[in-house]
Design a protein around this motif. Structure first.
Motif, PDB file in Angstrom:
ATOM      1  N   ARG A  73       0.826  -1.222   0.000  1.00 26.67           N
ATOM      2  CA  ARG A  73       0.000   0.000   0.000  1.00 26.67           C
ATOM      3  C   ARG A  73       0.853   1.261   0.000  1.00 26.67           C
ATOM      4  O   ARG A  73       0.483   2.266  -0.605  1.00 26.67           O
ATOM      5  N   THR A  77       0.195   3.680  -3.050  1.00 27.95           N
ATOM      6  CA  THR A  77      -0.332   5.011  -2.738  1.00 27.95           C
ATOM      7  C   THR A  77       0.606   6.087  -3.263  1.00 27.95           C
ATOM      8  O   THR A  77       0.169   7.073  -3.864  1.00 27.95           O
ATOM      9  N   LYS A  80       0.486   6.003  -7.239  1.00 29.68           N
ATOM     10  CA  LYS A  80      -0.780   6.529  -7.759  1.00 29.68           C
ATOM     11  C   LYS A  80      -0.884   8.035  -7.540  1.00 29.68           C
ATOM     12  O   LYS A  80      -1.326   8.769  -8.417  1.00 29.68           O
ATOM     13  N   TYR A 208      -6.999   5.511 -11.179  1.00 31.14           N
ATOM     14  CA  TYR A 208      -8.010   5.318 -10.122  1.00 31.14           C
ATOM     15  C   TYR A 208      -8.215   3.841  -9.822  1.00 31.14           C
ATOM     16  O   TYR A 208      -8.477   3.458  -8.698  1.00 31.14           O
ATOM     17  N   TYR A 214      -3.065  -8.353  -3.743  1.00 28.70           N
ATOM     18  CA  TYR A 214      -2.907  -8.964  -2.413  1.00 28.70           C
ATOM     19  C   TYR A 214      -2.829 -10.487  -2.486  1.00 28.70           C
ATOM     20  O   TYR A 214      -2.170 -11.122  -1.687  1.00 28.70           O
ATOM     21  N   TRP A 224     -16.280 -13.458   6.989  1.00 26.57           N
ATOM     22  CA  TRP A 224     -17.634 -12.979   6.728  1.00 26.57           C
ATOM     23  C   TRP A 224     -18.237 -13.733   5.540  1.00 26.57           C
ATOM     24  O   TRP A 224     -19.385 -14.167   5.587  1.00 26.57           O
TER      25      TRP A 224
ATOM     26  N   ARG B  42     -21.144  -4.716   8.274  1.00 28.44           N
ATOM     27  CA  ARG B  42     -21.318  -6.173   8.356  1.00 28.44           C
ATOM     28  C   ARG B  42     -20.394  -6.805   9.392  1.00 28.44           C
ATOM     29  O   ARG B  42     -20.615  -7.914   9.837  1.00 28.44           O
ATOM     30  N   PHE B  43     -19.313  -6.105   9.782  1.00 27.68           N
ATOM     31  CA  PHE B  43     -18.413  -6.643  10.802  1.00 27.68           C
ATOM     32  C   PHE B  43     -18.763  -6.124  12.196  1.00 27.68           C
ATOM     33  O   PHE B  43     -18.134  -6.504  13.170  1.00 27.68           O
ATOM     34  N   VAL B  47     -12.884  -2.586  10.753  1.00 28.14           N
ATOM     35  CA  VAL B  47     -11.798  -3.570  10.664  1.00 28.14           C
ATOM     36  C   VAL B  47     -10.592  -2.878  10.019  1.00 28.14           C
ATOM     37  O   VAL B  47     -10.664  -2.449   8.873  1.00 28.14           O
ATOM     38  N   GLU B  49      -7.672  -3.655   8.615  1.00 27.19           N
ATOM     39  CA  GLU B  49      -7.158  -4.080   7.305  1.00 27.19           C
ATOM     40  C   GLU B  49      -8.139  -3.714   6.179  1.00 27.19           C
ATOM     41  O   GLU B  49      -7.731  -3.265   5.105  1.00 27.19           O
ATOM     42  N   VAL B  50      -9.418  -3.882   6.446  1.00 26.70           N
ATOM     43  CA  VAL B  50     -10.431  -3.539   5.439  1.00 26.70           C
ATOM     44  C   VAL B  50     -10.420  -2.022   5.192  1.00 26.70           C
ATOM     45  O   VAL B  50     -10.504  -1.555   4.049  1.00 26.70           O
ATOM     46  N   SER B  52      -7.871   0.046   5.524  1.00 26.66           N
ATOM     47  CA  SER B  52      -6.683   0.388   4.751  1.00 26.66           C
ATOM     48  C   SER B  52      -6.883   0.071   3.275  1.00 26.66           C
ATOM     49  O   SER B  52      -6.466   0.824   2.398  1.00 26.66           O
ATOM     50  N   ARG B  53      -7.521  -1.058   2.991  1.00 30.97           N
ATOM     51  CA  ARG B  53      -7.755  -1.450   1.601  1.00 30.97           C
ATOM     52  C   ARG B  53      -8.665  -0.447   0.901  1.00 30.97           C
ATOM     53  O   ARG B  53      -8.428  -0.075  -0.248  1.00 30.97           O
ATOM     54  N   VAL B  56      -6.748   2.934   0.010  1.00 25.34           N
ATOM     55  CA  VAL B  56      -5.854   2.915  -1.149  1.00 25.34           C
ATOM     56  C   VAL B  56      -6.654   2.897  -2.458  1.00 25.34           C
ATOM     57  O   VAL B  56      -6.239   3.463  -3.467  1.00 25.34           O
ATOM     58  N   GLU B  57      -7.841   2.295  -2.416  1.00 29.54           N
ATOM     59  CA  GLU B  57      -8.696   2.286  -3.606  1.00 29.54           C
ATOM     60  C   GLU B  57      -9.309   3.666  -3.860  1.00 29.54           C
ATOM     61  O   GLU B  57      -9.544   4.055  -4.998  1.00 29.54           O
ATOM     62  N   ILE B  59      -8.258   6.846  -2.665  1.00 28.85           N
ATOM     63  CA  ILE B  59      -7.522   8.093  -2.458  1.00 28.85           C
ATOM     64  C   ILE B  59      -7.471   9.013  -3.686  1.00 28.85           C
ATOM     65  O   ILE B  59      -7.782  10.201  -3.589  1.00 28.85           O
ATOM     66  N   THR B  60      -7.118   8.467  -4.859  1.00 23.71           N
ATOM     67  CA  THR B  60      -7.014   9.373  -6.020  1.00 23.71           C
ATOM     68  C   THR B  60      -8.396   9.807  -6.524  1.00 23.71           C
ATOM     69  O   THR B  60      -8.538  10.897  -7.070  1.00 23.71           O
ATOM     70  N   LEU B  93      -1.301   5.512   7.161  1.00 24.45           N
ATOM     71  CA  LEU B  93      -0.203   5.384   6.197  1.00 24.45           C
ATOM     72  C   LEU B  93      -0.607   5.780   4.783  1.00 24.45           C
ATOM     73  O   LEU B  93       0.196   6.344   4.042  1.00 24.45           O
ATOM     74  N   VAL B  94      -1.842   5.488   4.404  1.00 26.00           N
ATOM     75  CA  VAL B  94      -2.287   5.831   3.052  1.00 26.00           C
ATOM     76  C   VAL B  94      -2.316   7.356   2.884  1.00 26.00           C
ATOM     77  O   VAL B  94      -1.777   7.901   1.926  1.00 26.00           O
ATOM     78  N   ALA B 329       3.375   7.838   9.650  1.00 27.35           N
ATOM     79  CA  ALA B 329       2.145   7.730  10.433  1.00 27.35           C
ATOM     80  C   ALA B 329       2.526   7.451  11.877  1.00 27.35           C
ATOM     81  O   ALA B 329       3.421   6.659  12.135  1.00 27.35           O
TER      82      ALA B 329
END
Ligand SMILES: [Zn+2]
Lengths: 233, 336
Positions: A73, A77, A80, A208, A214, A224, B42-43, B47, B49-50, B52-53, B56-57, B59-60, B93-94, B329
């Motif tokens: 990441r 990051t 990007k 984007y 991963y 889940w 749903r959690f 969470v 890790e979720v 952070s993911r 990164v998707e 941000i831009t 961090l992102v 961070a």
């Protein structure tokens, strides 16, 4: 054409600059230190050394994983955000492919892998065809033991490349014997200059849409999904 | 001569990916927040890790949206301010790495900002600060009283010794089996219930401005447990009302006492729990008719956003603060 490549997906921190298809500089370290602290200073230092400004960049290449989720990441990051703000293309290259380039002149199968704990590895099978690396099958997150059994069924020789080679060497020999080719020395370390060259001729990703490779769901997500399937099944 | 300053703010400390452009620390030009709440629901909680993911998707995408809403170009941006901490490390961090990459690519000054300083500065969009000023910060991670004698100076005079107020809300909400996020649900139920259950108030030592909510939380658990053993069913609305009254009483009384002791010219409320209607009402009636004005941010600026980070970053920018390319961070960053 100036290309900046960066790799923080595993323990190695690598940065390289290409100018007109020539490598003009690179920095590589292989130490347990924080990528978030060190990546931007490394890019800054390298660009300063070769007297290039960020505005002169034409393309960014990044190792998109697999590897450490956090490390991947940080690189993605950074790549990007730089590409977006400079309005230049960005290319994500698999970290396994970047490592496989270290076996570029080997004419049989190349198996790069990263340790993924609890007996698991991130891996895939590559082969050089027409001077290009091609992935056969898919990259995956598997038990090393299962993966080696699969490889043992074919009769081909396999070149193994991994920064975690010592941890798995005995198991590889047990399953593949002499058919496993395990080089000595720095071949097990991904080189950011190869990453840059790999990105040179690869079609850019959508800035984007580029996401980490991963190869594994977040644990909470996997649990889940299992629960949902049980509910619906 | 150019007199206006435009700061680009970035905030990713928890589950919102946010980017904003702010003029002179006081005027919002654009403020984009991509919330992940639907994903974490749903959690039953965020969470890491979720989160952070998602960051990164997003941000831009969020950056692009902030620039296009502002109808501005990079040339007009004076500096980049980013949340450095506290928060979830992977999430932070992102934002930090995006901030560094942008600052490096466009050769702009970079400023790391404390998340709580941001929450405080969310109030400056409403009204100019007057010092000394007291800030009550209440959120899922924080319960703090901060004294400010001038811009950019923060003196911690009280904090929670165990759970944050927002944390206590989430835990009680879970006991009452309310959907995530629980805080607003308790606030809503409390408005319909009676404060019929006697719950403790943790005042701590005489003169202390610290807080404690773990005793109250245990007390709520015991009350529910004891009632069910007796075969009694307690009314959820009454539990919510009694719990909220205990939290709000302590927050209001300590804020009032501190305001008097330090002779402040303003009291500011900040953080996600500042959206709580019960708290807004109680503080409002405590300070009404006094000579101390009470500032509460509009609801959309109570929760995490990047405009507040840009506003706090503007002050640091003017004071000459700059971060290096080695900015990292810091999940447990101190406010000072
Ligand atoms: Zn917050």
């Amino acid at each position: 054409m100036n290309i900046l490549a960066m790799d923080t997906s595993n323990q190695i921190l690598g940065v390289a600059l290409l100018q007109d298809e020539q490598l003009i500089g690179s920095i590589t370290t292989n130490i347990k230190k924080n990528h978030s602290i060190r990546l931007m200073p490394a890019i800054n230092q390298l660009m300063h050394e070769v007297a290039m400004t960020p505005a002169e960049l034409d393309k960014i290449v990044v190792a998109k994983g697999p590897g450490s989720y956090t490390g991947v990441r940080i690189g993605l990051t950074t790549a990007k955000s730089m590409a977006w703000s400079l309005d230049i293309p960005v290319v994500g290259i698999s970290s396994l492919e970047a490592l496989a380039w270290q076996g570029h002149f080997y004419d049989s199968y190349i198996c790069p892998f990263f340790d993924a704990r609890r007996g698991l590895v991130f891996t895939g099978m590559y082969q050089t065809k027409n001077n290009k690396l091609e992935l056969s099958g898919e990259e995956k997150n598997v038990l090393m033991e299962d993966w080696l059994k699969e490889l043992a069924e074919s009769r081909e020789e396999v070149l193994f490349l991994s920064p975690d080679i010592t941890k798995h060497e005995d198991l590889i020999r047990t399953h593949l014997g002499d058919r496993a080719i395990i080089p000595e020395g720095p071949f097990h370390m991904a080189d950011p200059s190869h990453l840059a060259f790999a990105g040179l001729h690869t079609q850019p990703d959508s800035t984007y849409g580029l996401t980490p490779n991963y190869l594994r769901l977040a644990e909470a997500e996997a649990n889940w999904l299992k629960k949902e399937q049980r509910k619906n099944g | 001569m150019k007199t206006d300053n435009y700061i680009l703010g970035i905030e990713t400390s928890c589950d919102e990916t946010a980017v904003a452009i702010v003029k002179n620390g006081k005027e919002i030009i654009s403020n984009v927040v991509a919330s992940q709440i639907d994903s974490h629901k749903r959690f039953g909680g965020v969470v890491p890790e979720v989160a952070s993911r998602h960051h990164v998707e997003q941000i831009t995408v969020v950056l692009e949206e902030a620039f296009s809403q502002a109808n501005m170009t990079w040339e007009q941006i004076d500096a980049i301010a980013v949340t450095e901490g506290p928060g979830l490390v992977g999430a932070l961090l992102v934002g930090v790495n995006a901030g560094k990459a942008l600052a490096f690519a466009k050769q702009k000054p970079l400023i790391g900002v404390h998340h709580i300083a941001g929450h405080i500065y969310a109030n400056r969009f409403e009204r100019e600060f007057e010092f000394p000023l007291l800030a009550l910060i209440v959120s899922g991670g924080h319960t703090e009283l901060v004294l400010m004698n001038e811009h950019g100076s923060y003196e911690l005079i009280g904090e929670t010794r165990d759970d944050a107020a927002g944390e206590a809300y989430d835990k009680v909400a879970r006991m009452l089996e309310l959907p995530y996020p629980g805080g607003p649900q308790i606030d809503r139920l409390a408005a319909e219930g009676d404060e019929s259950i006697d719950l403790p108030r943790a005042w701590l030592e005489e003169g202390s401005f610290d807080f404690s909510f773990s005793g109250l939380k245990s007390s709520v658990i015991n009350t529910i447990h004891n009632a069910s053993q007796r075969g009694q069913l307690l009314n959820k609305e009454d539990i919510a009302a009694s719990f909220q009254a205990s939290v709000v009483d302590v927050l209001t009384a300590k804020t009032w006492k501190a305001a008097q002791k330090y002779n402040v010219k303003q009291v500011i409320v900040a953080g996600g729990v500042a959206a709580n209607q019960g708290l807004r009402k109680a503080l409002g009636s405590r300070f009404v008719g006094t000579n101390i004005p009470l500032l509460m941010p509009p609801l959309n600026l109570c929760t995490d956003n990047a405009a507040m980070i840009a506003a706090a970053g503007f002050v640091a920018y003017k004071q000459g603060e700059r971060s290096g390319w080695d900015l990292n961070a810091n999940p447990s960053l101190m406010l000072n």
